[in-house]
Scaffold this active site. Structure first.
Site, PDB file in Angstrom:
ATOM      1  N   ASP A   1      -3.826   6.156  11.578  1.00  0.00           N
ATOM      2  CA  ASP A   1      -3.076   6.971  10.617  1.00  0.00           C
ATOM      3  C   ASP A   1      -4.118   7.547   9.677  1.00  0.00           C
ATOM      4  O   ASP A   1      -4.858   6.804   9.028  1.00  0.00           O
ATOM      5  CB  ASP A   1      -2.078   6.090   9.863  1.00  0.00           C
TER       6      ASP A   1
ATOM      7  N   CYS B   1      -4.587   6.194   6.155  1.00  0.00           N
ATOM      8  CA  CYS B   1      -4.918   4.771   6.017  1.00  0.00           C
ATOM      9  C   CYS B   1      -6.385   4.618   5.617  1.00  0.00           C
ATOM     10  O   CYS B   1      -7.279   5.090   6.330  1.00  0.00           O
ATOM     11  CB  CYS B   1      -4.628   4.060   7.339  1.00  0.00           C
TER      12      CYS B   1
ATOM     13  N   CYS C   1      -8.620   3.152   8.274  1.00  0.00           N
ATOM     14  CA  CYS C   1      -8.805   4.098   9.380  1.00  0.00           C
ATOM     15  C   CYS C   1      -9.880   5.114   9.009  1.00  0.00           C
ATOM     16  O   CYS C   1     -10.705   5.519   9.841  1.00  0.00           O
ATOM     17  CB  CYS C   1      -7.502   4.821   9.700  1.00  0.00           C
TER      18      CYS C   1
ATOM     19  N   ARG D   1       1.940   4.715   9.806  1.00  0.00           N
ATOM     20  CA  ARG D   1       2.316   3.378   9.325  1.00  0.00           C
ATOM     21  C   ARG D   1       3.557   3.395   8.450  1.00  0.00           C
ATOM     22  O   ARG D   1       4.242   2.378   8.314  1.00  0.00           O
ATOM     23  CB  ARG D   1       1.135   2.753   8.573  1.00  0.00           C
TER      24      ARG D   1
END
Length: 263
Positions: free
Chosen positions: A139, A142, A145, A169
């Site tokens: 994502d 995120c 991430c 998410r």
């Protein structure tokens, strides 16, 4: 109110997982030749509701069958469907315990990942030879991430390809899903993905047949609960961020294990 069949299996799985140990997978045990009862799926009814069965297969234990639900949960039952076992099935080969449940889940996860073409992913390939491939449910909103993506150039230098699949998410109606759709709808997905990670993605169109919902659903079926979720070539899945050196060591360990098992 009585829990649904899926909620019941999840509850039992969560309780058993508190005392679970991670075991090193080995070669899968040979499946039992006993046929699966044709009507077993119809017998799996909990609190008046039929379980959403995806598949039923035999196990090395006579009279015990493995059941996988549409939601990804796995449990075991007898041929009557009246007795349920929730947890991992281990094979004691005299030297170590082999987690057969984990093996089966890894194999199913590997197949599901391999069935997704590069045309539906965001792919970052090494300039030279590809030594290994990591698939990451991600994502762009995120933070971990983003941290992982900033290390993708170093992974590429080490011959590791990274394939991104979408997993918003906050669900399919959140900002993450909208941003992921814009990335997947871009003419150059890799550039758009990096721009999104850096907060520089323009408000380009998200009006295309992007596979965000399909990949989100697949992630849920495979047990993804957050991002990033990293899937190794053998189907193992590790939740959360891992640094480059750790990822490389785990890939090398996997390669050594595969070489040893082939001797």
């Amino acid at each position: 109110m009585n829990p649904t069949p899926v909620a019941l299996v999840r509850r039992l799985t969560a309780v058993l997982a508190l005392g679970a140990c991670v075991m090193t997978p080995a070669l899968a045990a040979t499946d039992s030749s006993a046929p699966t009862p044709a009507d077993l799926s119809d017998k799996l009814v909990v609190n008046g509701q039929k379980m959403p069965v995806q598949s039923i297969g035999s196990t090395p234990m006579e009279g015990i069958f493995e059941v996988q639900l549409d939601s990804g949960e796995t449990f075991y039952t007898d041929r009557s469907g009246q007795y349920l076992l929730v947890g991992s099935l281990y094979h004691n080969n005299g030297k170590r315990l082999v987690n057969l449940t984990e093996q089966a889940q890894n194999q199913q996860r590997h197949k599901a990942i391999m069935d997704i073409p590069d045309s539906e992913a965001v792919v970052f390939k090494p300039a030279g030879k590809v030594h290994s491939v990591l698939t990451v449910f991600t994502d762009t909103t995120c933070p971990y991430c983003q941290k992982l993506h900033h290390e993708v150039p170093e992974l590429n230098k080490r011959g590791i390809e990274v394939r991104y699949l979408a997993f918003p998410r906050a669900g399919l109606h959140g900002e993450g899903a909208r941003e992921l759709r814009r990335v997947w709808c871009s003419d150059n997905r890799s550039e758009a993905f990096t721009a999104a990670i850096d907060g520089d993605l323009d408000q380009s169109s998200d009006d295309c047949d992007a596979p965000i919902a399909k990949q989100y659903q697949l992630g849920q079926q495979l047990g993804v609960q957050g991002t990033p979720a990293i899937v190794f070539p053998d189907g193992r899945m590790v939740p959360g961020y891992l640094p480059v050196d750790r990822l490389t060591a785990m890939i090398n360990q996997e390669s050594d294990s595969s070489s040893d098992s082939g001797q």
